[in-house]
Motif scaffolding. Structure first.
Motif, PDB file in Angstrom:
ATOM      1  N   PRO A 274       0.805  -1.237   0.000  1.00  9.85           N
ATOM      2  CA  PRO A 274       0.000   0.000   0.000  1.00  9.85           C
ATOM      3  C   PRO A 274       0.829   1.272   0.000  1.00  9.85           C
ATOM      4  O   PRO A 274       0.313   2.336  -0.357  1.00  9.85           O
ATOM      5  N   PRO A 278      -2.499   3.677  -2.756  1.00  5.78           N
ATOM      6  CA  PRO A 278      -3.678   3.088  -2.095  1.00  5.78           C
ATOM      7  C   PRO A 278      -4.485   2.182  -3.023  1.00  5.78           C
ATOM      8  O   PRO A 278      -5.112   1.225  -2.568  1.00  5.78           O
ATOM      9  N   ASP A 279      -4.462   2.473  -4.304  1.00  6.84           N
ATOM     10  CA  ASP A 279      -5.211   1.690  -5.284  1.00  6.84           C
ATOM     11  C   ASP A 279      -4.317   0.573  -5.827  1.00  6.84           C
ATOM     12  O   ASP A 279      -3.316   0.847  -6.495  1.00  6.84           O
ATOM     13  N   PRO A 280      -4.665  -0.690  -5.559  1.00  4.22           N
ATOM     14  CA  PRO A 280      -3.822  -1.797  -6.047  1.00  4.22           C
ATOM     15  C   PRO A 280      -3.643  -1.807  -7.563  1.00  4.22           C
ATOM     16  O   PRO A 280      -2.641  -2.323  -8.057  1.00  4.22           O
ATOM     17  N   ARG A 283      -0.392   0.287  -8.629  1.00  2.00           N
ATOM     18  CA  ARG A 283       0.924   0.006  -8.059  1.00  2.00           C
ATOM     19  C   ARG A 283       1.927  -0.470  -9.106  1.00  2.00           C
ATOM     20  O   ARG A 283       3.130  -0.450  -8.863  1.00  2.00           O
TER      21      ARG A 283
END
Length: 399
Positions: A274, A278-280, A283
């Motif tokens: 994370p 915050p948004d997978p 990443r």
């Protein structure tokens, strides 16, 4: 734009930590198998480029944060193996074969099952034995060059407590400062990136003593844990594609001195966690950035090699040993995990740590042989529990 800043910064940190934490191990391994300074510098550059290209390709293709690294345990294996018949060209031939074996594992699932069939305690014990010599180097450094080594070890110890991620990079910076203050300076040292092709040679001793152990260590200690780390964050990239890409990258880097690239196991958590975003689904930007940054860091391969050449060998070995302590801890834990296998694991560890050579083949291979034979002689499966009839009375086990 704000959504890009966090993963980009995380990717740069991932690359810097990965490079600074273990480039000394890579250079020590390449030098041990016969590379001269130019060949070692070229090998480090080739690994950086291969790592970067594979990471960018996999990240853009799958939109998954697949972090790639060089095989640090594999480099430690090279450092413990030493030169083989045929010198560095034979080692380069073994690097090529290792890459092809990784690709073959992606193409033929039976090879993956064979790797998975190697008992964890035996694989862990072999790796622990390979790492041991480098991991005691910090102690030797403190004894032989205390004025240089003590500040390095103290900085590492303090940051291991308060900022573990930066402990090895900071220790390396302190070592570089100490070398700069006490050393002869950089005059006459080539700091530019070097590309030095080496035609591979083919030697049975190098195949058995380097290619096979390097393949096993890279698969068992890097690719398998790397997949587990990604799965822990909810990512499941196709193993076939990962192995084909890393195997091809390894084979392509080999003629320029690179030994092997693979999934990252430790720094993978930086880009997949994370902290990257915050948004997978965003990443993957971190892993792609890390790949691009690694290519740029490859331009410092000449400076990194110069640092090693200007340093007392035991000091750089000491920094490499500090970087490998975590891997040694994990390997020893795996070796001792199964009580019935501990004796076989101990034999494997002792043989691997001995560093001996037989028939021109290094200790890592013979450690697997010795551990496997001991396992066949001593290991017994637990006796089956007595069956229970419907009335709750245990039946006698036949025989």
């Amino acid at each position: 734009m704000r959504g890009l800043v966090q993963p980009v910064i995380t990717g740069v940190v991932t690359a810097v930590v990965g490079f600074a934490s273990s480039f000394a191990v890579v250079l020590a391994g390449l030098r041990a198998v016969g590379a001269d300074p130019r060949q070692a510098s070229s090998g480090l550059l080739a690994l950086c480029v291969a790592v970067g290209v594979v990471a960018v390709w996999l990240g853009l293709r799958g939109k998954i944060p697949v972090t790639i690294a060089w095989s640090t345990p594999g480099a430690a294996l090279l450092a413990s193996t030493g030169t083989v018949s045929g010198g560095f060209p034979a080692a380069v031939g073994a690097f090529v074969v290792c890459g092809l074996l990784i690709m073959a594992t992606g193409l033929f699932s039976v090879l993956g099952r064979w790797i998975a069939a190697i008992p964890g305690p035996i694989a862990g014990a072999m790796l622990a034995g390979v790492l041991l010599n480098l991991c005691v180097a910090p102690v030797r450094a403190v004894a032989e060059v205390p004025s240089l080594a003590v500040p390095v070890v103290l900085v590492w110890a303090l940051l291991s407590r308060f900022a573990r991620l930066w402990a090895i990079p900071a220790a390396l910076v302190v070592a570089a400062v100490m070398i700069g203050v006490t050393g002869p300076g950089l005059g006459g040292v080539d700091l530019w990136p070097v590309v030095e092709p080496t035609a591979p040679a083919w030697s049975l001793q190098a195949m058995v003593g380097i290619a096979l152990p390097l393949y096993l260590v890279t698969m068992a200690s890097q690719n398998v844990p790397g997949m587990a780390v990604l799965a822990g964050f909810g990512y499941r990239p196709g193993l076939r594609g990962v192995l084909l890409a890393t195997g091809l990258g390894s084979a392509a880097a080999a003629p320029f001195g690179g030994h092997a690239v693979n999934l990252a196991a430790i720094t993978a958590a930086l880009a997949a966690g994370p902290d990257a975003h915050p948004d997978p689904d965003r990443r993957w930007i971190a892993s792609v950035t890390a790949g691009a940054a690694m290519i740029l860091l490859g331009l410092s391969a000449g400076l990194a090699t110069a640092l090693v050449l200007l340093s007392p060998p035991v000091l750089i070995e000491g920094v490499a040993g500090l970087a490998l302590l975590g891997a040694l801890t994990s390997a020893l834990a795996a070796a001792l995990d199964d009580p019935p296998m501990r004796e076989a694991a101990l034999v494997t560890f002792v043989v691997a740590a001995s560093g001996f050579t037989l028939l021109g083949i290094g200790a890592a291979f013979w450690a697997l042989v010795a551990g496997g034979l001991m396992l066949l002689l001593r290991y017994r499966r637990p006796a089956p529990e007595p069956a229970t009839d419907p009335a709750g009375v245990k039946e006698a086990v036949p025989g």
